[in-house]
Design a protein around this motif. Structure first.
Motif, PDB file in Angstrom:
ATOM      1  N   GLY A  15      12.784   1.559  11.995  1.00 55.08           N
ATOM      2  CA  GLY A  15      13.732   0.577  12.099  1.00 55.08           C
ATOM      3  C   GLY A  15      13.056  -0.338  10.649  1.00 55.08           C
ATOM      4  N   ARG A  16      11.753   0.161  10.274  1.00 52.69           N
ATOM      5  CA  ARG A  16      10.995  -0.639   9.403  1.00 52.69           C
ATOM      6  C   ARG A  16      10.990  -0.008   7.862  1.00 52.69           C
ATOM      7  NH1 ARG A  16       5.421  -1.874  12.214  1.00 52.69           N
ATOM      8  NH2 ARG A  16       5.444   0.416  12.375  1.00 52.69           N
ATOM      9  N   ARG A  17      11.234  -0.927   6.815  1.00 51.02           N
ATOM     10  CA  ARG A  17      11.152  -0.455   5.537  1.00 51.02           C
ATOM     11  C   ARG A  17       9.594  -0.356   5.208  1.00 51.02           C
ATOM     12  NH1 ARG A  17      15.372  -0.999   2.231  1.00 51.02           N
ATOM     13  NH2 ARG A  17      14.255  -1.337   0.379  1.00 51.02           N
ATOM     14  N   VAL A  18       9.171   1.213   5.133  1.00 53.09           N
ATOM     15  CA  VAL A  18       7.910   1.439   4.706  1.00 53.09           C
ATOM     16  C   VAL A  18       7.599   1.618   3.178  1.00 53.09           C
ATOM     17  CG1 VAL A  18       5.910   3.106   5.320  1.00 53.09           C
ATOM     18  CG2 VAL A  18       7.646   2.497   7.158  1.00 53.09           C
ATOM     19  N   LEU A  19       6.649   1.031   2.579  1.00 53.97           N
ATOM     20  CA  LEU A  19       6.030   1.393   1.418  1.00 53.97           C
ATOM     21  C   LEU A  19       4.718   2.071   1.511  1.00 53.97           C
ATOM     22  CD1 LEU A  19       6.197   0.865  -1.711  1.00 53.97           C
ATOM     23  CD2 LEU A  19       4.915  -1.292  -1.317  1.00 53.97           C
ATOM     24  N   GLU A  20       4.830   3.243   1.147  1.00 51.41           N
ATOM     25  CA  GLU A  20       3.607   4.222   1.124  1.00 51.41           C
ATOM     26  C   GLU A  20       2.919   4.141  -0.260  1.00 51.41           C
ATOM     27  OE1 GLU A  20       2.921   8.671   2.269  1.00 51.41           O
ATOM     28  OE2 GLU A  20       4.484   7.790   3.060  1.00 51.41           O
ATOM     29  N   VAL A  21       1.636   3.858  -0.019  1.00 50.39           N
ATOM     30  CA  VAL A  21       0.508   3.885  -1.338  1.00 50.39           C
ATOM     31  C   VAL A  21      -0.607   4.436  -1.124  1.00 50.39           C
ATOM     32  CG1 VAL A  21      -0.443   1.503  -0.445  1.00 50.39           C
ATOM     33  CG2 VAL A  21      -0.497   2.062  -2.992  1.00 50.39           C
ATOM     34  N   ASN A  22      -0.794   5.591  -2.511  1.00 46.31           N
ATOM     35  CA  ASN A  22      -1.987   5.954  -2.559  1.00 46.31           C
ATOM     36  C   ASN A  22      -3.058   5.144  -3.644  1.00 46.31           C
ATOM     37  OD1 ASN A  22      -3.821   8.117  -3.283  1.00 46.31           O
ATOM     38  ND2 ASN A  22      -2.729   8.479  -4.992  1.00 46.31           N
ATOM     39  N   ILE A  23      -3.961   5.067  -3.055  1.00 44.06           N
ATOM     40  CA  ILE A  23      -5.235   4.017  -3.638  1.00 44.06           C
ATOM     41  C   ILE A  23      -6.322   4.838  -4.239  1.00 44.06           C
ATOM     42  CG2 ILE A  23      -4.490   2.123  -2.358  1.00 44.06           C
ATOM     43  CD1 ILE A  23      -7.198   2.378  -0.733  1.00 44.06           C
ATOM     44  N   LEU A  24      -6.271   6.200  -4.320  1.00 44.92           N
ATOM     45  CA  LEU A  24      -7.126   7.046  -4.973  1.00 44.92           C
ATOM     46  C   LEU A  24      -6.631   7.727  -6.354  1.00 44.92           C
ATOM     47  CD1 LEU A  24      -8.709   8.835  -1.705  1.00 44.92           C
ATOM     48  CD2 LEU A  24      -9.647   6.853  -3.065  1.00 44.92           C
ATOM     49  N   PRO A  25      -7.288   7.957  -7.419  1.00 44.32           N
ATOM     50  CA  PRO A  25      -6.953   8.449  -8.502  1.00 44.32           C
ATOM     51  C   PRO A  25      -6.740  10.118  -8.304  1.00 44.32           C
ATOM     52  CG  PRO A  25      -9.280   7.911  -8.754  1.00 44.32           C
ATOM     53  CD  PRO A  25      -8.624   7.315  -7.654  1.00 44.32           C
ATOM     54  N   GLU A  26      -7.668  10.527  -7.646  1.00 41.30           N
ATOM     55  CA  GLU A  26      -7.551  12.076  -7.369  1.00 41.30           C
ATOM     56  C   GLU A  26      -8.191  12.316  -5.880  1.00 41.30           C
ATOM     57  OE1 GLU A  26     -10.659  14.430  -9.883  1.00 41.30           O
ATOM     58  OE2 GLU A  26     -10.726  12.571 -10.885  1.00 41.30           O
ATOM     59  N   LYS A  27      -8.541  13.637  -5.678  1.00 44.65           N
ATOM     60  CA  LYS A  27      -8.774  13.968  -4.288  1.00 44.65           C
ATOM     61  C   LYS A  27     -10.087  13.460  -4.023  1.00 44.65           C
ATOM     62  CE  LYS A  27      -8.823  17.168  -0.647  1.00 44.65           C
ATOM     63  NZ  LYS A  27      -8.594  18.766  -0.213  1.00 44.65           N
TER      64      LYS A  27
END
Length: 229
Positions: A15-27
């Protein structure tokens, strides 16, 4: 190395609007799992690193939160997000917008004092388990030298004992590694030991690895019912 963040399309979960963020430039990860969808770990680390995050990246994060009307921000990165030395700034931006933070970690370093403090800032933390023995841990998760499976479990257990938020344990069922009855009993013991607030049972969804590690719908349902009961 410049590091702009990247984002997934907003989605609804519980029921929540989720914003997914990646904070790494590569692995950047402390494991090098053979089934990782991101590929091999050229950068196997468990200490924090600077990625030259610009203020513009943090401002962009603020704007993304506002523009998408997000209700929760999920830090889910290419590897172990805790190794980005600016992760505290990221969490503070999200908290400054009045939103809860969910963090995905493989769980191994959660009990180190510097990382424990960071994870404690988050409202939800996910730790992961993919195997049930140290032999398989070394063979298919290929951690940094000196890591053991016993410590992996212990680190999550000790973190959970002092954590005030919601600790989520994600177990991935892999064919031939943790899908027989003996393995299920071991997983049950691990769940009991860590005592998560929520349990997620997953399986290999990546098409490339499904053939080797995938299990049938029927078996997956049976294992899920057994572990969640």
């Amino acid at each position: 190395m410049m590091c702009g963040f990247n984002y997934k399309e907003i989605y609804i979960e519980d029921g929540r609007r989720v914003l997914e963020v990646n904070i790494l430039p590569e692995k950047y990860c402390n494991f090098d799992c053979i089934f990782c969808p991101i590929g091999r770990s050229q950068n196997k680390i468990d200490t924090q690193k600077s990625f030259d995050i610009l203020d513009s990246s943090l401002i962009e994060l603020e704007n993304m939160i506002e523009n998408t009307k997000a209700e929760l921000v999920f830090i889910n990165s290419k590897g172990e997000a805790l190794v980005n030395e600016k992760i505290i700034d990221v969490i503070k931006v999200i908290k400054g917008k009045g939103l809860p933070v969910k963090l995905l970690s493989n769980g191994y370093i959660l009990n180190r004092s510097e990382y424990k403090e960071i994870a404690n800032m988050c409202d939800e933390v996910i730790g992961e388990i993919k195997v049930i023995s140290d032999e398989d841990f070394q063979k298919i998760q290929r951690p940094i030298e000196g890591y053991t499976f016993e410590n992996h479990i212990s680190n999550m257990k000790v973190f959970k004992e002092q954590y005030k938020g919601k600790f989520i344990l994600e177990l991935t069922i892999l064919k031939g590694y943790n899908d027989d009855e003996e393995a299920i009993q071991k997983l049950k013991n691990i769940i009991k030991e860590i005592s998560p607030n929520k349990l997620i049972i997953a399986r290999m969804e990546d098409e490339i690895f499904k053939k080797k590690f995938g299990i049938t719908d029927e078996r997956f349902k049976g294992i899920s019912n057994e572990l969640i009961s």
